[in-house]
Scaffold this motif. Structure first.
Motif, PDB file in Angstrom:
ATOM      1  N   ARG A  20      -8.623  -7.864  -3.026  1.00 38.74           N
ATOM      2  CA  ARG A  20      -9.578  -6.911  -3.573  1.00 38.74           C
ATOM      3  C   ARG A  20      -9.712  -7.161  -5.072  1.00 38.74           C
ATOM      4  NH1 ARG A  20      -7.382  -2.811  -6.648  1.00 38.74           N
ATOM      5  NH2 ARG A  20      -5.145  -2.546  -6.396  1.00 38.74           N
ATOM      6  N   ALA A  44      -9.482   8.392  -2.388  1.00 37.71           N
ATOM      7  CA  ALA A  44      -8.019   8.343  -2.296  1.00 37.71           C
ATOM      8  C   ALA A  44      -7.425   9.708  -2.606  1.00 37.71           C
ATOM      9  CB  ALA A  44      -7.473   7.298  -3.260  1.00 37.71           C
ATOM     10  N   ASP A 102     -10.700  -0.752   1.600  1.00 44.23           N
ATOM     11  CA  ASP A 102      -9.306  -0.293   1.670  1.00 44.23           C
ATOM     12  C   ASP A 102      -9.188   1.220   1.872  1.00 44.23           C
ATOM     13  OD1 ASP A 102     -10.408  -0.015  -0.776  1.00 44.23           O
ATOM     14  OD2 ASP A 102      -8.560  -0.308  -1.897  1.00 44.23           O
ATOM     15  N   LYS A 113      -8.176   8.392   7.105  1.00 48.16           N
ATOM     16  CA  LYS A 113      -9.038   7.235   6.867  1.00 48.16           C
ATOM     17  C   LYS A 113     -10.125   7.185   7.929  1.00 48.16           C
ATOM     18  CE  LYS A 113      -6.372   4.205   4.054  1.00 48.16           C
ATOM     19  NZ  LYS A 113      -5.806   2.892   3.818  1.00 48.16           N
ATOM     20  N   ARG A 127     -13.726   5.012  -4.741  1.00 45.97           N
ATOM     21  CA  ARG A 127     -12.447   4.707  -4.103  1.00 45.97           C
ATOM     22  C   ARG A 127     -11.373   5.686  -4.566  1.00 45.97           C
ATOM     23  NH1 ARG A 127     -11.476  -0.445  -5.891  1.00 45.97           N
ATOM     24  NH2 ARG A 127     -12.701  -1.309  -4.193  1.00 45.97           N
ATOM     25  N   ARG A 152      21.404  10.324   2.357  1.00 48.06           N
ATOM     26  CA  ARG A 152      22.464  10.135   1.362  1.00 48.06           C
ATOM     27  C   ARG A 152      23.020  11.462   0.870  1.00 48.06           C
ATOM     28  NH1 ARG A 152      19.120   8.504  -3.913  1.00 48.06           N
ATOM     29  NH2 ARG A 152      17.362   9.805  -3.398  1.00 48.06           N
ATOM     30  N   THR A 153      22.384  12.564   1.201  1.00 53.82           N
ATOM     31  CA  THR A 153      22.974  13.869   0.900  1.00 53.82           C
ATOM     32  C   THR A 153      23.548  14.460   2.174  1.00 53.82           C
ATOM     33  OG1 THR A 153      20.776  14.799   1.116  1.00 53.82           O
ATOM     34  CG2 THR A 153      21.582  14.413  -1.114  1.00 53.82           C
ATOM     35  N   TYR A 167      18.808  13.239  -7.509  1.00 49.01           N
ATOM     36  CA  TYR A 167      19.066  14.672  -7.306  1.00 49.01           C
ATOM     37  C   TYR A 167      20.444  14.912  -6.706  1.00 49.01           C
ATOM     38  CZ  TYR A 167      14.163  15.429  -8.265  1.00 49.01           C
ATOM     39  OH  TYR A 167      12.944  15.471  -8.860  1.00 49.01           O
ATOM     40  N   SER A 168      20.765  14.066  -5.744  1.00 46.73           N
ATOM     41  CA  SER A 168      22.026  14.319  -5.045  1.00 46.73           C
ATOM     42  C   SER A 168      23.221  14.185  -5.990  1.00 46.73           C
ATOM     43  CB  SER A 168      22.166  13.359  -3.873  1.00 46.73           C
ATOM     44  OG  SER A 168      21.750  12.089  -4.272  1.00 46.73           O
ATOM     45  N   ARG A 215      -5.050  11.945  -0.263  1.00 44.03           N
ATOM     46  CA  ARG A 215      -3.718  12.296  -0.700  1.00 44.03           C
ATOM     47  C   ARG A 215      -3.423  13.761  -0.411  1.00 44.03           C
ATOM     48  NH1 ARG A 215      -1.130   8.983  -4.072  1.00 44.03           N
ATOM     49  NH2 ARG A 215      -1.992   7.657  -2.488  1.00 44.03           N
ATOM     50  N   PHE A 241      17.523  17.983   0.626  1.00 46.77           N
ATOM     51  CA  PHE A 241      17.141  18.213  -0.767  1.00 46.77           C
ATOM     52  C   PHE A 241      15.652  18.057  -0.956  1.00 46.77           C
ATOM     53  CE2 PHE A 241      21.610  17.359  -1.730  1.00 46.77           C
ATOM     54  CZ  PHE A 241      21.826  18.396  -2.599  1.00 46.77           C
ATOM     55  N   ALA A 268      -5.168   1.458  -6.252  1.00 41.81           N
ATOM     56  CA  ALA A 268      -5.798   1.400  -7.570  1.00 41.81           C
ATOM     57  C   ALA A 268      -5.073   2.299  -8.570  1.00 41.81           C
ATOM     58  CB  ALA A 268      -7.263   1.795  -7.460  1.00 41.81           C
ATOM     59  N   GLU A 269      -4.526   3.425  -8.078  1.00 42.11           N
ATOM     60  CA  GLU A 269      -3.833   4.335  -9.005  1.00 42.11           C
ATOM     61  C   GLU A 269      -2.591   3.682  -9.604  1.00 42.11           C
ATOM     62  OE1 GLU A 269      -4.018   6.829  -5.399  1.00 42.11           O
ATOM     63  OE2 GLU A 269      -5.269   5.123  -5.874  1.00 42.11           O
ATOM     64  N   MET A 298      23.375  17.145  -8.134  1.00 43.70           N
ATOM     65  CA  MET A 298      23.894  18.293  -7.388  1.00 43.70           C
ATOM     66  C   MET A 298      25.405  18.194  -7.252  1.00 43.70           C
ATOM     67  SD  MET A 298      22.554  20.903  -6.444  1.00 43.70           S
ATOM     68  CE  MET A 298      20.858  20.886  -5.937  1.00 43.70           C
ATOM     69  N   GLU A 314       0.845  -1.177   0.000  1.00 42.98           N
ATOM     70  CA  GLU A 314       0.000   0.000   0.000  1.00 42.98           C
ATOM     71  C   GLU A 314       0.887   1.236   0.000  1.00 42.98           C
ATOM     72  OE1 GLU A 314      -3.014  -0.243   3.033  1.00 42.98           O
ATOM     73  OE2 GLU A 314      -3.560   1.838   2.663  1.00 42.98           O
TER      74      GLU A 314
END
Lengths: 323, 460
Positions: free
Chosen positions: A192, B249, B316, B287, B245, B271-272, A82-83, B253, B277, A153-154, A86, A69
C-alpha cells in the motif's frame, strides 16, 4: 562511521552482502544525515538481509520490529507492567501503612501517597518494546522496522515522532530522548501507499531484482558448492522466469533456496526431471508453475521452430554447453 | 552547482514529482557530503533524497541528464582518425567544393565543435523557448538538426566522396572518412540533444508549476475535466482515500465494545495468575464486503475510473471487494486490481472491455452476473451499482435485480447524472431506484467521496 561509499560496500561485502553502488550511497548518506532509510521493493530481494548486514558491519546490535495489521504502541513502544506494580504494592503494604499511619486526615494521607507517585511510575515498571529499546539503549543500535506497509496508517503517523527526533513521549515520565540516535531501516513491500510525511523523513532506496551478473555473484557467494556452470544456468532460468507474466516472480531468496536444493540433490545439469521436481521451490502458485512450464517450452520452440510440442528436449537450451 | 540542483528540483516539480522543502534541503546536504566528482554517487544521492516513489523514478532518469550533462562527446578531429596524406586530400577536397558544401559537413569533416552559445541559440530557435514539457526534447532536437541541415547530409557526403575519388583517394581512405563523418554525426546529434534538454530545463525551471484550485476541481463534473486536471484529481484521490481510510478505521475501532472477550482476557492475564487486571472486549470487525458493478461505457469511463481508484485505495479497510465491469456484457475485473496497482490496472480493465456506442446493456450484464458470479453476494455484502441506468431501451431485468437484492445486505446505486436527468430518455433509473436501499448522485469527486464514505458507516 564510514568514510565513503567504497568503505560501506567493503564493510557489507565482509558480511557476505553484495551491495550495489546505490545501496552503498544511500546507507552512507543515511548515516551521515542521521535519517532513516526506507527500502522498498518486491519481497525477497534482501531488504531484511541488508539490515542485518548493516548492523554487523557497523557493529551495532540489531533490534527488529516486525509490523503487522493491528500493531499498536503497547507492542511497539512500551507498556506499563501493571502486574509488577501490583505485586510491589502488595509487598510494600506494610511500609506504606507505616508511612501513612501518622497522617492526621485522609487528605494528608492521600497527599503523602501522591508525593511517592513516582515510585510506581518509574522506568522500573516500564516494559520497553523494540522502539523504546532502540532509543534507551546504552550502546548504539540498528533498528529494523520490517514491512511497515502491513501496519495501519495510524501506527505510521505515530512513528513520525520517533523517526524525526528519535524521542518518545511517555505521559508519566516526560520525553525520553535517544542517547545514541539509532540507524533505522524501514522496509516495505509496497502493498500500500505509505504516507507522504513518512517518506519525507526518510532516504529512499528502491531495491529491485538484480541483474544476471550480480545475482550470479550472490549465488556463488552464498552457495559456493554449486558448480559455476550450473549456477549460471540456474540464474539464467530464474531471470527468464521473471520475464514471464507471473503472479509472484521468484525472488533472490528463492533462487538461493533452489540453488541449495540443487546441491543437495547432487544435480549435474538442469534436465527435465530436476526441473519438474524442484521448480516448485521457485514458484509458489500452481498457476505460475503451469504458466512457467508453458512459457519455457514456448521460448524453446520459438528458438527452434518446427520442434514438436512434447519434445523432451524443450529445456535443451538450459542443459550443458550450448550447440 | 547549487543553482543547477535548484533548477533540477523545479524541473522535477514541473514534471509532477512532489518534492518538499525538507527534501530539497536533504538533497543539498547529501550532494555536499558526496561531492560532484563521482557522477554515479551524485546521482544516487539526489535520487535517494528527492524521489520517494518508484513510479517517479523514470521521470528522474529522464530529467537527470538534461540538467547534469557533460554537453555531449566532442567531435573527433581528422588528425586523430586519418593519415596525414588523407588529411591533406580531405582539406583539398573541402576547399574545392567550398561553395557547395553545407556548414554542417564542414564542421563534421574538420572536427570543429559548435560553441555552447551557438547550440543554445539553435535550441532556442528550434522551439526551446516555448518548451512546456520535458517530453519535447526529442522534437526540439530533431528541429535543431534539421536547421543544421542534417536532411541533406547524406547527399553531401556522397558528393564529397566523389570528389575525393576523383582526386585519386583509395577506397580504404574513403572508408576511413566515411567512418569519421558517421562518428562525428553521432556526437553532434548527442550534443544537440543535450543542448535541447538544457534549454528546455531552464525554461521549465522558470515557469511556475500548473496550479489547480482544489475546491473547484472537486466540484467539477467528471465529464468536464481536461487531461491535466484529471491527473491532478488522481493525485487528490490518494489523499482523499487516506482521509477516508482513517475515518473508516476509527469507526471500526469503536466497535460496540460491550461484550467481554473471555478468551483474550484469560490469555492476557496469564502472567497475573489469571487474576483479570486487564479486560478485553470483543471488538466487532465490521469490515464491509463489497461487490462493485461498474458501467464502463464511454460516457461512464471517467467516473468509473475514479470509483475503482477510490475502492482499491481503501482495500485494507474492506473485508473483501470484488469488482465487475460491464458494457454490453459483464466480466469480473478483481484480478487486475489484486495483481496490479490502480495506475496499471485501470488501463488494463478499460482495454479488456472495449467501448461501444449504444451498447450498454445492464439487463444482459445482470444475467451474466447471476449466472456466474452470484457467489460474490451474501448477506454481508453491499452491492454497489455505478452507472447511469441507460440501457438503450433494452430489458432492465428487474427480476434479476431483485434476486440480487434479496441476497445482499444492501444495494446502493451511484449515478453520475444530475438527478433531474434520471427521468429522461432511455434511463431506467426510475425503475431501479425504488429497489435500491440508497441512491446517490456522484457527478463530481466531492460527491463520490462522500458516497463512498457513507458505505463505511454502519447504516451505509
Amino acid at each position: 562511521m564510514f568514510n565513503g561509499t567504497a568503505d560501506v560496500m567493503e564493510a557489507l561485502g565482509r558480511q557476505q552482502y553484495i551491495a550495489s553502488d546505490e545501496i552503498a550511497t544511500v546507507l552512507f548518506l543515511a548515516e551521515r544525515l542521521g535519517k532513516p532509510v526506507l527500502a522498498e521493493g518486491p519481497a525477497g530481494v534482501g531488504k531484511t538481509e541488508l539490515a542485518k548486514a548493516w548492523a554487523s558491519a557497523t557493529g551495532r546490535p540489531l533490534i527488529r520490529l516486525q509490523c503487522y495489521e493491528g500493531l499498536d504502541e503497547t507492542k511497539a513502544l512500551y507498556e506499563w507492567e501493571y502486574s509488577k506494580q501490583m505485586l510491589y504494592t502488595q509487598l510494600l503494604r506494610e511500609k506504606l501503612s507505616q508511612l501513612l499511619s501518622d497522617a492526621a486526615t485522609l487528605t494528608e494521607a492521600a497527599d503523602r501517597l501522591a508525593s511517592e507517585d513516582n515510585v510506581f511510575f518509574s522506568p522500573r515498571f516500564l516494559l520497553p518494546r523494540p522502539l523504546l529499546q532502540g532509543i534507551l539503549s546504552e550502546t548504539p543500535v540498528t533498528l529494523l522496522i520490517d514491512e511497515i506497509d502491513r501496519a495501519d496508517a495510524e501506527f505510521e503517523a505515530f512513528l513520525l515522532e520517533v523517526l524525526s527526533d528519535f524521542q518518545v513521549s511517555v505521559p508519566e515520565l516526560g520525553t525520553l530522548t535517544a542517547k545514541h540516535p539509532p540507524l533505522v531501516l524501514l522496509t516495505s513491500n509496497n502493498t500500500r501507499e505509505l504516507s507522504e510525511a513518512l517518506k519525507r523523513r526518510c532516504v529512499y532506496l528502491h531495491i529491485d531484482y538484480p541483474t544476471l551478473e550480480s545475482e550470479l555473484r550472490v549465488v556463488r557467494l552464498k552457495v559456493p558448492d554449486l558448480s559455476p556452470q550450473l549456477a549460471r544456468q540456474a540464474v539464467e532460468l530464474v531471470q527468464r522466469l521473471r520475464g514471464l507474466d507471473l503472479r509472484k516472480s521468484p525472488s533472490v531468496s528463492e533462487t538461493l533456496d533452489w540453488a541449495r536444493a540443487l546441491v543437495l540433490l547432487n544435480a549435474k545439469s538442469l534436465d527435465q526431471r530436476t526441473l519438474d521436481t524442484t521448480l516448485s521451490l521457485l514458484l509458489k502458485h500452481e498457476a505460475d508453475l503451469q504458466r512457467a512450464r508453458r512459457g519455457l517450452s514456448r521460448a524453446e520452440r520459438d528458438e527452434a521452430p518446427g520442434r514438436a510440442e512434447d519434445d523432451p528436449a524443450m529445456f535443451r537450451r538450459l542443459k550443458g554447453p550450448r550447440p | 552547482m547549487d543553482d543547477r540542483i535548484a533548477q533540477f528540483i523545479a524541473g522535477l516539480r514541473a514534471a509532477g514529482v512532489r518534492v518538499s522543502l525538507a527534501e530539497s534541503a536533504d538533497a543539498f546536504r547529501a550532494t555536499a557530503l558526496l561531492g560532484v566528482a563521482d557522477r554515479a554517487a551524485f546521482r544516487s544521492a539526489l535520487r535517494a533524497t528527492l524521489v520517494k516513489e518508484n513510479k517517479d523514478a523514470p521521470v528522474f532518469e529522464r530529467l537527470f541528464p538534461m540538467y547534469f550533462s557533460s554537453g555531449g562527446p566532442p567531435l573527433i578531429p581528422p588528425d586523430q582518425a586519418l593519415t596525414p596524406d588523407q588529411q591533406k586530400m580531405l582539406e583539398a577536397a573541402l576547399r574545392a567544393l567550398a561553395g557547395d558544401l553545407s556548414r554542417l559537413l564542414q564542421m563534421l569533416a574538420s572536427g570543429q565543435n559548435p560553441s555552447r552559445a551557438e547550440l543554445e541559440r539553435l535550441a532556442q530557435q528550434s522551439g526551446g523557448r516555448w518548451g512546456r514539457r520535458p517530453e519535447q526534447q526529442p522534437q526540439i532536437t530533431r528541429q535543431m538538426l534539421r536547421q543544421l541541415g542534417l536532411d541533406a547530409l547524406a547527399k553531401q557526403i556522397e558528393r564529397l566522396l566523389q570528389q575525393l575519388a576523383q582526386m585519386g583517394m583509395s577506397a580504404e581512405g574513403q572508408a576511413a572518412i566515411r567512418q569519421l563523418l558517421a562518428a562525428n554525426r553521432e556526437a553532434l546529434v548527442e550534443q544537440a540533444s543535450q543542448a535541447a534538454g538544457q534549454s528546455l530545463a531552464r525554461q521549465l525551471a522558470e515557469q511556475p508549476p500548473e496550479k489547480f484550485d482544489e475546491a473547484d476541481l472537486l466540484q467539477r463534473p467528471f465529464n468536464d475535466l481536461s487531461e491535466a486536471e484529471a491527473r491532478e484529481l488522481r493525485r487528490l484521490v490518494t489523499r482523499l482515500a487516506a482521509k477516508l481510510r482513517s475515518r473508516a478505521a476509527l469507526r471500526q475501532r469503536k466497535g460496540d465494545g460491550k461484550t467481554l472477550d473471555a478468551k483474550t482476557t484469560l490469555r492476557a492475564n496469564l502472567r497475573t495468575a489469571g487474576v483479570p487486571f486487564t479486560l478485553h472486549f470483543k471488538k466487532r470487525h465490521l469490515k464491509p464486503k463489497f461487490a462493485l458493478i461498474c458501467d464502463i461505457s464511454t460516457s461512464m469511463r471517467p467516473v468509473a475510473e475514479f470509483m475503482l481508484r477510490l475502492m482499491y485505495e481503501l482495500q485494507d479497510q474492506v473485508g473483501q471487494a470484488r469488482s465487475f465491469a460491464f458494457n454490453d456484457h459483464l466480466e469480473e475485473v478483481s484480478d487486475e486490481f489484486i495483481l496490479h496497482r490502480p495506475d496499471e490496472a485501470i488501463p488494463l480493465v478499460l482495454h479488456r472491455i472495449p467501448p461501444g456506442y449504444y451498447a450498454t446493456d445492464l439487463g444482459f450484464g445482470l444475467q451474466n452476473f447471476c449466472a456466474q458470479h452470484l457467489d460474490a453476494v451474501d448477506r454481508r455484502t453491499t452491492v454497489i451499482f455505478l452507472g447511469d441506468g441507460r440501457n438503450n431501451f433494452r430489458d432492465p431485468r428487474l427480476d434479476l435485480f431483485e434476486q440480487i437484492k434479496r441476497r445482499a445486505r444492501r444495494v446502493v446505486w451511484f449515478n453520475p447524472e444530475l438527478r433531474f436527468q434520471w427521468h429522461t430518455g432511455d434511463s431506467d433509473m426510475p425503475q431501479y431506484a425504488p429497489l435500491c436501499d440508497a441512491v446517490h448522485q456522484v457527478s463530481n469527486l466531492d460527491e463520490l467521496t462522500d458516497a463512498v464514505d457513507r458505505l463505511f458507516t454502519s447504516r451505509g
